[in-house]
Scaffold this active site. Structure first.
Site: not given
Length: 169
Positions: A12, A72, A144
């Site tokens: 992420d 992502e 996160d």
């Protein structure tokens, strides 16, 4: 990995905090391995922050030896400067596993949420809760890290020739 087991790192990306999560997938069985957050120094010059992010990712990759990586995708927000800075961090996050010889797949946040929670508009708390259900031994300390585990779970469910081809483009 052997016996059809694959180790996946989900990432992420962020300039202040980059979450990472490692799982093993064998068929539909998912097993938690590790997760964490890389925190580059906020007051350092941009190049130094990016270098620290790269060093941290390289260390995680060496320690956990994943077979594939998933990142992502980021969205464009109202502040062009913030979007550009996030893009730089995202570039580093994609580069580190590629340098380690891994294929890197990308997933939209909407797909990650839909895969993990069942709804594309899920809140962070819902993602974290579902990660606890899907990976009972996981104890992400940050949103996160939980998001990174969600990206890894998404890759485990959607990986295959199409996802890997997209990553190779």
């Amino acid at each position: 990995m052997t016996n059809g087991m694959i180790r996946i790192i989900g990432l992420d990306p962020g300039l202040r905090r980059t979450g990472w999560g490692v799982i093993e997938a064998q068929g539909t069985r998912l097993t938690y391995v590790a997760c964490g957050t890389i925190l580059p120094p906020e007051n350092a010059p941009m190049a130094e922050r990016l270098a620290e992010l790269h060093r941290g990712l390289a260390e995680v990759l060496a320690r956990h030896a994943p077979d594939e990586a998933a990142v992502e995708e980021t969205f464009v927000n109202m502040n062009p400067s913030s979007t550009l800075k996030l893009g730089q961090a995202r570039g580093v996050v994609m580069l580190a596993p590629a340098q380690a010889g891994l294929s890197v797949a990308e997933y939209a946040p909407l797909l990650v949420k839909k895969t993990v929670v069942g709804a594309g508009r899920a809140e962070k708390a819902q993602i974290r809760m579902m990660i606890g259900v899907l990976l009972p031994k996981a104890t992400p300390q940050t949103e996160d890290a939980a998001d990174a585990l969600a990206v890894a779970v998404t890759h485990a469910h959607h990986r295959g020739p199409a996802a890997l081809r997209r990553a190779a483009l």
